[in-house]
Design an enzyme around this catalytic site. Structure first.
Site, mmCIF file in Angstrom:
data_model
loop_
_atom_site.group_PDB
_atom_site.id
_atom_site.type_symbol
_atom_site.label_atom_id
_atom_site.label_comp_id
_atom_site.label_asym_id
_atom_site.label_seq_id
_atom_site.Cartn_x
_atom_site.Cartn_y
_atom_site.Cartn_z
ATOM 1 N N TYR A 159 0.821 -1.213 0.000
ATOM 2 C CA TYR A 159 0.000 0.000 0.000
ATOM 3 C C TYR A 159 0.859 1.269 0.000
ATOM 4 C CZ TYR A 159 -4.279 -2.631 0.715
ATOM 5 O OH TYR A 159 -5.334 -3.473 0.553
ATOM 6 N N LYS A 231 2.494 -14.305 5.850
ATOM 7 C CA LYS A 231 2.800 -15.258 4.785
ATOM 8 C C LYS A 231 4.311 -15.454 4.731
ATOM 9 C CE LYS A 231 1.344 -17.929 1.432
ATOM 10 N NZ LYS A 231 0.725 -19.228 1.787
ATOM 11 N N ASP A 331 -3.167 -17.740 4.670
ATOM 12 C CA ASP A 331 -4.197 -18.529 4.002
ATOM 13 C C ASP A 331 -4.860 -19.509 4.956
ATOM 14 O OD1 ASP A 331 -1.534 -19.412 3.836
ATOM 15 O OD2 ASP A 331 -2.018 -20.931 2.374
ATOM 16 N N ASP A 355 -6.436 -6.202 5.075
ATOM 17 C CA ASP A 355 -7.510 -5.774 4.186
ATOM 18 C C ASP A 355 -8.397 -6.966 3.829
ATOM 19 O OD1 ASP A 355 -9.078 -4.213 2.579
ATOM 20 O OD2 ASP A 355 -7.496 -3.644 1.193
#
Length: 467
Positions: A159, A231, A331, A355
């Protein structure tokens, strides 16, 4: 500070901060941005709820002095500026405010007004509570198990907006420099000639201040755990570093108040068998221990030894009263927050993960239409509470949409200010209106025997149910 566009209300006073604590007067001035599209209807309903709750809670002894500031379409139409400097000045000077949804102008200039506000005020925490209100339609079997608070890092990650579009001179130059300086990394791109490029910065400072805020909030609010969602199995030096830096800060600054999940396993193993050796303990926390290299085995045994040094302060079950600090892959978390929501409480994560996760969780408890949010700098005290949904221009000025996102963002704002009596009344009113099945169209179409009402009428129902 002198204002030309903004009218500062008479009789109000500024919120300030001293020694890290907000100093809120009985007559605070709160800047607000009405919002674009449906924001106009939503704000009119929401401000009546806020004022009614303050009046009921304090009987006239306290009062909000609302100060309109401008951004988005309304600012552009009046002042030919999507985000006037005075708006930033007002939020800077008065510390705490609230806003409705804003249009992001298409084309050049500001990529997102929301992102611009966060960056200009360094609002590094995006805080998104997700909880269920009884009676709200939900696609999952047990939405009542969902009670989580997301701390999303708000200033870094992709971002940041450092991108080089395919076909531009900037893209070409960047790839030439990249290829020259890092040929092995350049070779990892499958189609470099047609690739757009983005950079993902994740810093020690950005990580630590986000994690510090999440841990302190969890302790202050008697939560049970903080989970670092990342992640790191793929992006080892950004997302993986976020996890590692998070654990390091937790142990360094909150050692007596926290226990990591792996430390709890190690201490629990010793509690079950006081004669357990370090190697045997290591095998129990890592089933693949016997297949590891000697160096890897030594690392695990060192971890066990380090955890056992906590015995005096954390052993004999004392760790069970500590704040649990753990981590999970992004995930996996997206799956488990649905099928095992009780395992998640406070979540600290990076910008993009946050987000995705916050919107996915909102879907379990009524959707983004009633999902509240806040952008906060816990050091300076600056905070903007906001609707998390878009402007829905096709419904603008129809008095139709659900005002719940702004109303519940206001509930967060009053709790942040220390006006918990007001926050509790807003929750009571919301729960009561939904229990009566007096709701706007988005809920009414999913509920049996509901009474569909206008946006303004839903505000009336909330006020009435404050009691």
């Amino acid at each position: 500070m002198t204002y030309q566009l903004v009218k500062v209300p008479e009789g109000g006073a500024k919120i300030s901060i001293k020694d890290g604590k907000l100093q809120v007067p009985d007559n605070p001035i709160l800047p607000f941005i009405e919002g674009d599209g449906t924001g106009r209807d939503i704000w009119r309903a929401s401000v009546r709820v806020f004022d009614a709750a303050v009046e009921k809670a304090y009987g006239g002894k306290r009062k909000i002095h609302w100060m309109e500031v401008y951004a988005g379409e309304k600012a552009f139409l009046q002042f030919q500026n999507w985000l006037p400097d005075e708006t930033i000045q007002a939020f800077t000077e008065f510390l705490v405010g609230i806003k409705g949804p804003l249009t992001t102008p298409i084309g050049g200039g500001i990529r997102s007004l929301n992102v611009a506000l966060r960056k200009l005020l360094d609002l590094y925490v995006c805080q998104r509570p997700v909880r269920y209100y009884n009676g709200v339609p939900s696609p999952v079997k047990h939405p009542e198990y969902v009670d989580m608070v997301i701390f999303r890092e708000n200033t870094e990650d992709i971002y940041t907006g450092i991108e080089f579009a395919h076909g531009t001179e900037e893209n070409k130059k960047f790839k030439e420099l990249f290829k020259e300086a890092f040929p092995k990394e350049y070779a990892k791109m499958r189609f470099p000639d047609t690739a757009g490029i983005g950079i993902k910065p994740v810093s020690v400072e950005g990580t630590e201040r986000l994690v510090r805020a999440a841990l302190q909030w969890a302790l202050d609010n008697n939560r049970k755990s903080v989970n670092f969602v990342h992640k790191g199995n793929i992006m080892k030096f950004t997302e993986g570093a976020f996890k590692d830096w998070g654990y390091a800060l937790a142990k360094r600054e909150f050692r007596d108040q926290i226990v990591t999940e792996r430390e709890s396993w190690i201490l629990g193993n010793k509690e079950k068998n006081a004669n357990l050796s370090v190697a045997e303990n290591a095998k129990q926390i890592d089933p693949g221990f016997d297949m590891m290299s000697p160096a890897q085995q030594n690392d695990i045994k060192a971890e066990v030894e380090e955890a056992l040094k906590l015995w005096d302060s954390h052993g004999d079950g004392k760790w069970k009263s500590k704040l649990m600090v753990k981590d999970s892959i992004a995930d996996v978390s997206l799956q488990f927050t649905i099928i095992r929501p009780k395992d998640y409480d406070v979540i600290a994560t990076l910008n993009l993960n946050g987000d995705y996760l916050s919107d996915a969780l909102a879907a379990q408890v009524g959707g983004i239409g009633i999902a509240p949010g806040a952008n906060i700098n816990y050091v300076t005290g600056h905070a903007i509470f906001e609707a998390t949904h878009g402007t829905a221009p096709k419904y603008a000025d129809l008095d139709k949409v659900n005002p719940g996102s702004v109303i519940l963002s206001g509930e967060m704002m009053f709790r942040y200010m220390g006006w918990t009596e007001v926050a509790d009344l807003i929750v009571k009113g919301m729960e009561g209106a939904i229990a009566e099945k007096i709701v706007t169209y988005d809920f009414a179409r999913l509920m049996d025997n509901a009474t569909e009402v206008k946006c303004s009428e839903f505000g009336d129902a909330i006020i009435r149910n404050m009691g």
